[in-house]
Structure formats: structure tokens, C-alpha cells
Design a protein around this motif. Structure first.
Motif, PDB file in Angstrom:
ATOM      1  N   TYR A 125      37.618  38.293  40.553  1.00  0.00           N
ATOM      2  CA  TYR A 125      38.933  37.977  41.111  1.00  0.00           C
ATOM      3  C   TYR A 125      38.734  36.877  42.151  1.00  0.00           C
ATOM      4  N   TYR A 158      34.272  41.574  36.176  1.00  0.00           N
ATOM      5  CA  TYR A 158      35.637  41.089  36.315  1.00  0.00           C
ATOM      6  C   TYR A 158      35.759  40.417  37.684  1.00  0.00           C
ATOM      7  N   TRP A 195      41.009  34.038  42.608  1.00  0.00           N
ATOM      8  CA  TRP A 195      42.228  33.241  42.494  1.00  0.00           C
ATOM      9  C   TRP A 195      42.922  33.172  43.853  1.00  0.00           C
TER      10      TRP A 195
END
Length: 321
Positions: A106, A104, A108
Motif C-alpha cells: 500500500y 500486498y 499510494w
């Protein structure tokens, strides 16, 4: 002279300290240096190679951690700079051995490592390094894509210029968009390395021998296809080598490819025969697959030699590598 210069993705891996537990239920985590090209640089440094990384972090504590960790592992961090306003990426995974390790990311609103700028590259270092390692992820957005092309132009397909096919679908609109960029890039590099999923994106086939042939036709001098539990195939013009897997009880398979990459760099720079290079890299990958973390788990020369054993045919006379 820098021996191994890598370029691209960086981040902080937040990995569970509990195996076989969903992130929904995990209570404790470890924090580690992450990002495939960074891990390759660490792996090469662990084997005694001088290595450096071209990447960018956020101007935040995680970015400072990246610098601290690189220095601790003996990797030159002079080409790592901060991008104000963008956070250093973090990556979580679930650990479900033997082959299920969902990631996953991240990253952003945008990962700072995609803000590598062509105009800020040290092209003398890029051209002069003995090996340049880049990944497909760096081609997914500008200005990183343009910076990679600037680096390749500076090298002029000098050996060894490596493209890790490292396809991550979450970074692309679809596989076709990635295939367009990969096929353009293959003409700029001398070595391509990837697993079956990644070579399928690059060539359209999962057959390792057909994929290797197509990669050679695209312009590379060496194609390496990793087949996981089936071992690895390496192909050059007039030479095809198959190396059997090294059996290991898998703990976390996510760092195995990066350990393989660092060991591949070591073997290529040593000028070893292809079978010896691939056997050495395979053993390095197997060692890390049996460990929890990525960067801290990269093996030493002694550890790889112990796995290969005294009778391994790739060992040089007198036990010297």
C-alpha cells in the motif's frame, strides 16, 4: 565513518500472527519495521557494523515508528526525513510456508521513499561510506532515480557499491522498463545480487551461471545469484563459487534475502574469501526464513556461528570471524 549505508524503500510490515490463513480470515497481526534496504541495514547492525539509511517516510505516526525502530536496532536515522502529504507505506503478506508468501503493498498515491532528492543527499557520507547498498525499486520513479545516480556519481564505483536487483513487478509498467534501468545502473556498481527472477529481469536468463557471466560483462566485479533451496552462486573474474543451501523449516521466507544481504555486507567488509562470505550469508538467510518477522528476526554473529557449526570450513583459526 559509516560502514553500511543503504538507500531506498521503507515501510511498516503488518504480518499475520496466524500461519497458513488467508488475509480474508486473519484476525491478529504484528507491526514491524519493513523495506528491503532498511532490513539490510538492521541486519548489518546486528552483526556489529555501523549502519545508516537514506529514505523518507510520511509525516505520520507510522513514520515516527520507523525512527523509533531504527534507533532501537542501532541504525542511524539522520538521513530519514518526512514528506508532508504522503502516508508512510504499509505492507501486508500472507504466510503460507514453505514458499508462498504473497505481498500486498500500500504505497499510494506515491511512496515517500520515492521522493528522495539528489539535492538533499549528504554526498560526503555517500562517497565515504565503506559500502553503499541500493535497490532496483529506487529506480522505478523520479526523483528517486536521479538521487540514486547522484549517489553513484559521488562514489565513482568505489568498492563496495552494491545493487540489490530486488525487482517488484507492481512498481513497474513491465519487466522491460525495469531491465532498461537495471542495465544502465550495472555500470555504476561493483556488486550485483539477486534471486533467479531478478537476474532474469537484469540479464534475460534464469541460468545462474550465464546470468552471473552477463552481470560481470555489464561491469560488476562480483555477481551473486540466490537460488533459494538450491543454494547460491557467486562469480568474480576467474572465480565461481557454489554454496549449498542450509536446511531449515521455513516459517516466512520474506526476510531471508535481507538477512543474506546484511551478512554479505559484513563478509565483504571483513575481506573474507568468497566461499566464506556466501556460506555466512546463506546461514543468516536460513535463520530468518525460520522466523516470522523480518527486522526483529535478523541474526547475531553467535546465532550464525551456531548454524554453521564448529567444523564449517569457512571458520577462521581459533573460531574468530
Amino acid at each position: 565513518m559509516i560502514e553500511v549505508l543503504t538507500m531506498g524503500r521503507v515501510g511498516v510490515d503488518i504480518y499475520p500472527l496466524q500461519v497458513g490463513v488467508s488475509l480474508r480470515r486473519v484476525e491478529t497481526f504484528g507491526k514491524y519495521l519493513g523495506g528491503s534496504p532498511v532490513n539490510v541495514a538492521v541486519a548489518a547492525a546486528r552483526l556489529g557494523r555501523s549502519s545508516a539509511v537514506i529514505t523518507r517516510t510520511g509525516a505520520d505516526p507510522f513514520g515516527l515508528f520507523v525512527h523509533d525502530a531504527l534507533r532501537e536496532y542501532g541504525v542511524d536515522d539522520r538521513y530519514v526525513s518526512a514528506v508532508p502529504g504522503l502516508p508512510t507505506p504499509v505492507t501486508f503478506c500472507e504466510i503460507r510456508p514453505p514458499e508462498d508468501f504473497p505481498l500486498y503493498f500500500y504505497r499510494w498515491p506515491k511512496a515517500p521513499d520515492l521522493e528522495i532528492l539528489a539535492g538533499e543527499l549528504d554526498l560526503e557520507a555517500v562517497a565515504g561510506s565503506r559500502l553503499l547498498w541500493a535497490t532496483v525499486t529506487g529506480l522505478c520513479q523520479e526523483p528517486s532515480r536521479g538521487a540514486h545516480w547522484a549517489a553513484w556519481r559521488a562514489r565513482g564505483r568505489r568498492a563496495h557499491t552494491v545493487l540489490d536487483l530486488d525487482y517488484r513487478p507492481m512498481f513497474w509498467s513491465d519487466a522491460r522498463a525495469a531491465r532498461v534501468q537495471v542495465r544502465r545502473a550495472l555500470g555504476q556498481v561493483t556488486v550485483a545480487v539477486g534471486n533467479l527472477d531478478e537476474v532474469e529481469v537484469a540479464t534475460g536468463t534464469r541460468d545462474p551461471f550465464e546470468a552471473g557471466r552477463l552481470l560481470l560483462e555489464a561491469g560488476v566485479e562480483l555477481a551473486v545469484v540466490k537460488r533459494g533451496s538450491a543454494g547460491v552462486v557467486g562469480m568474480r573474474a576467474g572465480e565461481t563459487v557454489e554454496v549449498a543451501p542450509v536446511e531449515v523449516e521455513v516459517v516466512n521466507g520474506l526476510g531471508a534475502g535481507d538477512a543474506f544481504g546484511g551478512a554479505l555486507c559484513h563478509g565483504l567488509l571483513a575481506g573474507w574469501p568468497l566461499e566464506r562470505v556466501l556460506g555466512f550469508a546463506n546461514a543468516a538467510g536460513a535463520i530468518v526464513a525460520g522466523r516470522l518477522a523480518c527486522a526483529p528476526a535478523m541474526p547475531t554473529l553467535d546465532e550464525i556461528e551456531n548454524v554453521l557449526g564448529a567444523e564449517w570450513p569457512g571458520r577462521a583459526q581459533g573460531g574468530e570471524w
